[in-house]
Design an enzyme around this catalytic site. Structure first.
Site, short mmCIF file in Angstrom:
data_model
loop_
_atom_site.label_atom_id
_atom_site.label_comp_id
_atom_site.label_asym_id
_atom_site.label_seq_id
_atom_site.Cartn_x
_atom_site.Cartn_y
_atom_site.Cartn_z
N GLY A 1 0.83 5.53 1.49
CA GLY A 1 0.20 6.58 2.29
C GLY A 1 0.94 7.88 2.14
O GLY A 1 1.82 8.02 1.29
N GLY A 2 0.57 8.83 2.99
CA GLY A 2 1.12 10.17 2.85
C GLY A 2 2.60 10.26 3.12
O GLY A 2 3.27 11.19 2.67
N MET A 3 3.15 9.31 3.91
CA MET A 3 4.56 9.40 4.29
C MET A 3 5.46 8.42 3.56
O MET A 3 6.67 8.49 3.69
CB MET A 3 4.71 9.17 5.80
CG MET A 3 4.03 10.23 6.65
SD MET A 3 4.78 11.85 6.43
CE MET A 3 3.51 12.89 7.17
N GLY A 4 4.90 7.49 2.81
CA GLY A 4 5.76 6.54 2.13
C GLY A 4 4.98 5.36 1.57
O GLY A 4 3.75 5.34 1.55
N ASP B 1 -4.84 8.43 17.75
CA ASP B 1 -5.54 8.43 16.46
C ASP B 1 -6.20 7.08 16.21
O ASP B 1 -6.12 6.53 15.12
CB ASP B 1 -4.57 8.77 15.32
CG ASP B 1 -5.31 9.13 14.03
OD1 ASP B 1 -6.47 9.60 14.12
OD2 ASP B 1 -4.74 8.96 12.94
N GLY C 1 0.83 -1.20 0.00
CA GLY C 1 0.00 0.00 0.00
C GLY C 1 0.86 1.24 0.00
O GLY C 1 2.10 1.18 0.02
N LYS D 1 8.09 -0.35 5.33
CA LYS D 1 7.64 0.99 4.94
C LYS D 1 8.84 1.85 4.63
O LYS D 1 9.69 2.10 5.48
CB LYS D 1 6.81 1.62 6.03
CG LYS D 1 6.32 3.03 5.64
CD LYS D 1 5.42 3.63 6.70
CE LYS D 1 6.15 3.87 7.99
NZ LYS D 1 5.29 4.56 8.98
N VAL E 1 4.64 0.99 1.36
CA VAL E 1 4.88 -0.25 2.09
C VAL E 1 5.03 -1.40 1.11
O VAL E 1 4.23 -1.56 0.20
CB VAL E 1 3.73 -0.55 3.07
CG1 VAL E 1 4.04 -1.80 3.88
CG2 VAL E 1 3.52 0.62 4.01
#
Length: 594
Positions: free
Chosen positions: A39-42, A152, A37, A58, A44
């Site tokens: 996401g906003g930071m990197g 979160d 997958g 990741k 995986v």
């Protein structure tokens, strides 16, 4: 996390996707097999350790890796997570916070997020809801015991596995006493699942995660949020006003309302604790939380089984000359199944054993079992230089906490500061990083009884050495280092290499600093399996030790030590002293080099 930013999961997403032309094929010795997958930071990727354990690696985006503030926050997040160990959590296997491009590898769990499950399948039946909430509460108890608040918790951060749920995404989890994170132009947390104190910008503690879990319980059972269906900020404003206008719960199932009322109290001091919540859910479910059979409705179970099949053989990278890769098929008890095919009812495929010629980096993924702390993987059996002399002066034992964390989205502040920031130290050494892909070197252990094809690669350092675990003579905490082996004196500082602490404070307890499990036999292979599968709680209180039921004579305790060796403690005698809360345990210690 900014609104709309996707988290990074340790599951398969929908189906593993092939590596593209721009994806790396290797990172720090890890062969990358497919995309899990993004996401906003990197991004995986699926990979494996030298020992064949599947991991979700990741890789952080370069623009973040170039930001010194990001690196500092990233390192602090890893350190906070390493203090956490317990049930229904996914451990960090390896990481590098100081290299050119930071990365983090965690155990791989084939599954789907609760958010995806609710979107695709709708609300879940109450027995499933009670089990999910109860197990998540257990995970929160472990997180909070380490002084960390998740901050979160939301449906996207709970992963549904075949054997139970896992709390994932510690991207903005912080130590309870840390300064609240801020980010220019962004909002920390997810507004629809904040607690009132979080939405008001007040200090948050463990009770804030309990409030979030109450909201998740309501949504999971009915598909309806207690504060309505407005926009994110509208819902957050209503949550912030809970003290004056609490949510109406009369439309929720009667069986669920006591749970919701105790989780969604406006005053954090009035909310139920995670331990109490887990017990309440177990009573409501009418069965132990650790019974995982049939915990999910059949359509969800079949979907997760399909994802497990897809993870067995990752798709080959796309070839620009031949086009997209062909879709692989997978053997199962019901015949050959492709990733997109439905799994026949009742089929619960396991993971096939890789062929003998297959390299460790191609081994089939091993799912993490939720009824025990997931395994922390130890260094691969590679030839290493002679170890440096151990220091005579030892520093705080708290640094020896087990590596546990979930891969998640890391939300980092661009202003604001934490007091007492950490710096990189020896804890950033990698725990199971593969070297150049190839067969593992083999060594013979004279104590192994397996057939020649399964010769042990363990070398005996010492065997059946008498080793007494005597309780402190006065209220104090002492450390036990199984590598030396050595028991520290009262008041002596340690360097974080201890595997066990004996506490004669507040009734007394044993605390395991590395995951400790029970072995069914005396071979190193059985010992390693026990350390990863039959894992004990991180703390055993004096009453359990006094009764001798948890650790009776004859028990073999096993752990992978802080130095990467494999240790076995065989209990030979237990003596109770009138002057101590803790009994004395006499053992025989065996240590293998891996």
């Amino acid at each position: 996390m900014r609104a709309g930013e996707a988290p990074i999961s340790t599951g398969t997403g929908d189906i593993l996707t092939p590596l593209g032309p721009d994806d790396p094929r290797e990172t720090a010795g890890y062969r990358l097999l497919a995309r899990i997958g993004e996401g906003g930071m990197g991004t995986v990727y699926l990979s494996h350790t030298r020992g064949g354990q599947a991991v979700a690696l990741k890789l952080i985006r370069r623009e973040f890796g170039d930001d010194p503030e990001f690196r500092r926050r990233f390192e602090q997040e890893v350190r906070a997570a390493r203090r956490v160990q317990g049930y229904h959590l996914v451990p960090v296997v390896d990481h590098d916070t100081s290299g050119q491009q930071p990365w983090l590898a965690s155990a791989f769990v084939p599954g789907m997020s609760l958010h995806t499950a609710l979107t695709d399948h709708g609300p879940l039946p109450l027995p499933t809801v009670f089990r999910l909430v109860g197990c998540t509460a257990r995970a929160l108890a472990a997180i909070h015991a380490a002084g960390v608040v998740h901050r979160d918790l939301k449906p996207g951060n709970i992963l549904l596995g075949a054997d139970g749920p896992y709390v994932i995404d510690f991207g903005i989890a912080r130590a309870a006493d840390a300064t609240q994170l801020t980010r220019s132009g962004g909002l920390i947390g997810t507004p629809q699942f904040m607690s009132p104190e979080h939405a008001l910008g007040e200090p948050v503690g463990p009770a804030t995660d309990v409030f979030s879990l109450g909201l998740i319980a309501a949504l999971t059972a009915t598909g309806r949020h207690p504060y309505g269906t407005g926009g994110a900020m509208t819902v957050a404003a209503q949550i912030a006003n809970t003290e004056h206008r609490p949510p109406r719960l009369d439309g929720y199932p009667q069986e669920l309302r006591p749970l919701l009322e105790r989780c969604l109290a406006a005053d954090p001091r009035e909310r139920i604790t995670p331990a109490e919540l887990a017990a309440l859910c177990e009573r409501s479910a009418g069965r132990p939380l650790n019974e995982s059979a049939g915990w999910l409705p059949e359509p969800l179970a079949a979907e997760i089984a399909r994802r497990e099949l897809a993870a067995q053989r990752p798709p080959k990278p796309a070839d620009p000359l031949t086009g997209p890769p062909s879709v692989p098929t997978y053997p199962s008890p019901a015949g050959t199944i492709a990733p997109g095919d439905p799994v026949p009812p009742g089929t619960r495929p396991g993971f096939a054993t890789p062929p003998p010629h297959q390299q460790p980096t191609q081994a089939s993924p091993q799912p993490v079992h939720p009824t025990m702390p997931p395994p922390v993987f130890a260094p691969a059996p590679v030839t290493a230089p002679a170890p440096e002399p151990r220091r005579a002066v030892r520093v705080a034992a708290a640094a020896g906490a087990a590596l546990l964390l979930v891969a998640g989205t890391w939300v980092i502040a661009t202003h604001g500061d934490d007091k007492g920031g950490d710096t990189t130290n020896a804890d950033d050494r990698h725990s199971d990083r593969p070297s150049t892909p190839g067969p593992d070197p083999e060594a013979t252990d004279s104590g192994s009884s397996g057939p020649p094809a399964q010769q042990s690669s363990y070398k005996v350092i010492f065997k059946d050495r008498p080793f007494a675990l005597r309780a402190p003579a006065e209220p104090s905490v002492i450390g036990v280092d199984l590598d030396e082996p050595r028991v520290s004196g009262p008041g002596e500082f340690t360097d974080g290499d201890d595997e066990l602490e004996l506490s004669e404070v507040s009734g007394g307890s044993w605390t395991f600093r590395t995951p400790m499990g029970k072995s069914t036999g005396a071979t190193p292979e059985q010992c390693l399996q026990g350390s990863q599968s039959d894992v004990l709680p991180s703390e055993i209180r004096e009453k359990e030790l006094q009764r001798g039921q948890t650790l009776p004579v004859g028990t073999r305790l096993c752990t992978v030590t802080s130095d990467g060796n494999l240790a076995m403690l065989k209990i030979t005698k237990v003596e109770k002293r009138a002057t101590n809360d803790l009994p004395d345990y006499f053992t025989e210690l065996t240590l293998w080099q891996r």
